[in-house]
Design a protein around this motif. Structure first.
Motif, mmCIF file in Angstrom:
data_model
loop_
_atom_site.group_PDB
_atom_site.id
_atom_site.type_symbol
_atom_site.label_atom_id
_atom_site.label_comp_id
_atom_site.label_asym_id
_atom_site.label_seq_id
_atom_site.Cartn_x
_atom_site.Cartn_y
_atom_site.Cartn_z
ATOM 1 N N GLY A 1 15.964 -3.605 3.258
ATOM 2 C CA GLY A 1 16.651 -4.889 3.209
ATOM 3 C C GLY A 1 17.808 -4.865 2.230
ATOM 4 N N TYR A 2 17.795 -3.905 1.329
ATOM 5 C CA TYR A 2 18.862 -3.760 0.338
ATOM 6 C C TYR A 2 18.902 -2.306 -0.110
ATOM 7 N N MET A 3 20.033 -1.877 -0.614
ATOM 8 C CA MET A 3 20.154 -0.502 -1.089
ATOM 9 C C MET A 3 20.912 -0.518 -2.406
ATOM 10 N N LYS A 4 20.176 -0.361 -3.489
ATOM 11 C CA LYS A 4 20.794 -0.272 -4.815
ATOM 12 C C LYS A 4 21.407 1.117 -4.965
ATOM 13 N N PRO A 5 22.478 1.242 -5.756
ATOM 14 C CA PRO A 5 23.112 2.565 -5.928
ATOM 15 C C PRO A 5 22.146 3.647 -6.403
ATOM 16 N N GLU A 6 21.247 3.311 -7.344
ATOM 17 C CA GLU A 6 20.309 4.330 -7.828
ATOM 18 C C GLU A 6 19.305 4.735 -6.748
ATOM 19 N N MET A 7 18.974 3.800 -5.863
ATOM 20 C CA MET A 7 18.073 4.115 -4.762
ATOM 21 C C MET A 7 18.783 5.036 -3.763
ATOM 22 N N LEU A 8 20.049 4.778 -3.518
ATOM 23 C CA LEU A 8 20.834 5.626 -2.624
ATOM 24 C C LEU A 8 20.870 7.052 -3.168
ATOM 25 N N LEU A 9 21.121 7.199 -4.457
ATOM 26 C CA LEU A 9 21.167 8.515 -5.079
ATOM 27 C C LEU A 9 19.819 9.218 -4.943
ATOM 28 N N ARG A 10 18.731 8.497 -5.197
ATOM 29 C CA ARG A 10 17.397 9.089 -5.088
ATOM 30 C C ARG A 10 17.123 9.507 -3.638
ATOM 31 N N SER A 11 17.517 8.664 -2.689
ATOM 32 C CA SER A 11 17.248 8.980 -1.286
ATOM 33 C C SER A 11 17.970 10.247 -0.858
ATOM 34 N N VAL A 12 19.182 10.427 -1.356
ATOM 35 C CA VAL A 12 19.948 11.625 -1.014
ATOM 36 C C VAL A 12 19.321 12.851 -1.672
ATOM 37 N N ASN A 13 18.971 12.737 -2.936
ATOM 38 C CA ASN A 13 18.462 13.886 -3.685
ATOM 39 C C ASN A 13 17.020 14.253 -3.357
ATOM 40 N N GLU A 14 16.142 13.276 -3.286
ATOM 41 C CA GLU A 14 14.718 13.568 -3.159
ATOM 42 C C GLU A 14 14.210 13.589 -1.727
ATOM 43 N N ALA A 15 14.616 12.629 -0.930
ATOM 44 C CA ALA A 15 14.090 12.550 0.432
ATOM 45 C C ALA A 15 14.978 13.266 1.437
ATOM 46 N N GLY B 133 0.792 -1.232 0.000
ATOM 47 C CA GLY B 133 0.000 0.000 0.000
ATOM 48 C C GLY B 133 0.820 1.275 0.000
ATOM 49 N N GLY B 134 2.104 1.188 -0.188
ATOM 50 C CA GLY B 134 2.921 2.400 -0.244
ATOM 51 C C GLY B 134 4.369 2.086 0.054
ATOM 52 N N ASN B 135 5.247 2.957 -0.436
ATOM 53 C CA ASN B 135 6.644 2.683 -0.158
ATOM 54 C C ASN B 135 7.231 3.781 0.711
ATOM 55 N N GLY B 136 8.130 3.378 1.580
ATOM 56 C CA GLY B 136 8.704 4.287 2.564
ATOM 57 C C GLY B 136 9.452 5.444 1.939
ATOM 58 N N MET B 137 10.146 5.197 0.818
ATOM 59 C CA MET B 137 10.899 6.268 0.165
ATOM 60 C C MET B 137 9.951 7.362 -0.324
ATOM 61 N N SER B 138 8.877 6.986 -1.002
ATOM 62 C CA SER B 138 7.908 7.977 -1.494
ATOM 63 C C SER B 138 7.278 8.735 -0.325
ATOM 64 N N PHE B 139 6.972 8.014 0.735
ATOM 65 C CA PHE B 139 6.422 8.648 1.937
ATOM 66 C C PHE B 139 7.395 9.693 2.489
ATOM 67 N N LEU B 140 8.684 9.340 2.552
ATOM 68 C CA LEU B 140 9.675 10.265 3.108
ATOM 69 C C LEU B 140 9.873 11.488 2.214
ATOM 70 N N PHE C 142 18.319 11.666 6.584
ATOM 71 C CA PHE C 142 19.357 11.836 7.592
ATOM 72 C C PHE C 142 20.294 10.636 7.515
ATOM 73 N N ARG C 143 19.711 9.451 7.428
ATOM 74 C CA ARG C 143 20.481 8.200 7.284
ATOM 75 C C ARG C 143 19.607 7.149 6.632
ATOM 76 N N TYR C 144 20.251 6.148 6.072
ATOM 77 C CA TYR C 144 19.538 4.950 5.667
ATOM 78 C C TYR C 144 20.216 3.787 6.368
ATOM 79 N N LEU C 145 19.422 2.806 6.745
ATOM 80 C CA LEU C 145 19.936 1.646 7.467
ATOM 81 C C LEU C 145 19.573 0.388 6.700
ATOM 82 N N VAL C 146 20.552 -0.499 6.530
ATOM 83 C CA VAL C 146 20.310 -1.772 5.863
ATOM 84 C C VAL C 146 20.138 -2.838 6.939
ATOM 85 N N ARG C 147 19.052 -3.615 6.808
ATOM 86 C CA ARG C 147 18.792 -4.683 7.777
ATOM 87 C C ARG C 147 19.836 -5.775 7.655
ATOM 88 N N PRO C 148 20.128 -6.447 8.748
ATOM 89 C CA PRO C 148 19.608 -6.236 10.101
ATOM 90 C C PRO C 148 20.237 -5.001 10.750
#
Length: 139
Positions: free
Chosen positions: A92-106, A68-75, A109-115
């Motif tokens: 659970g995973y962080m692809k390089p393009e996702m990392l770039l999007r998280s830095v630019n769009e959201a 029902g929704g993704n955390g990145m879009s929510f942030l 403060f930090r991203y954490l990879v499980r566990p």
């Protein structure tokens, strides 16, 4: 949904919001953080959006993939509405393009990879609260 209560006369704890569709993980994170913070929880993006308008939070921690929704879009949306609130993404995973999007769009403060180590989580959230307070002080 749960919003913890503080007893009268007790020092006010900083409010944080945790969003995760996996109830066991939500409970573990909430338990680890509740002795330091006023913790509210949500099991969906929709529920979290509702809670954000009822109370002011210094930090929001969101799981990346949820039904029902993704955390990145929510942030990304949370950044637009509440720019000083610090955003942490758990994935659970962080692809390089996702990392770039998280830095630019959201503007995470930090991203954490499980566990995620609970001691690390507490320290990161404490740092995020300080960053929130510093951002407001410079306003």
């Amino acid at each position: 949904m749960s919003v913890s209560e503080t007893s009268p006369g007790a020092p006010q704890k900083d409010a944080i919001l945790i969003i995760d569709d996996e109830q066991p993980l939500l409970s573990i994170f909430s338990t680890a953080l509740s002795s330091f913070f006023d913790v509210a929880t949500a099991t969906s993006v929709r529920e979290a959006e509702f809670i954000l308008y009822k109370k002011s939070f210094k930090v929001v921690i969101a799981d990346h993939l949820m039904p029902g929704g993704n955390g990145m879009s929510f942030l990304v949306r949370a950044r637009e509405e509440f720019p000083h609130m610090q955003r942490i993404l758990v994935t659970g995973y962080m692809k390089p393009e996702m990392l770039l999007r998280s830095v630019n769009e959201a503007a995470l403060f930090r991203y954490l990879v499980r566990p995620v180590a609970l001691t690390e989580l507490v320290k990161i959230v404490q740092d995020a609260v300080k960053a929130h307070d510093q951002a407001l002080a410079q306003k």
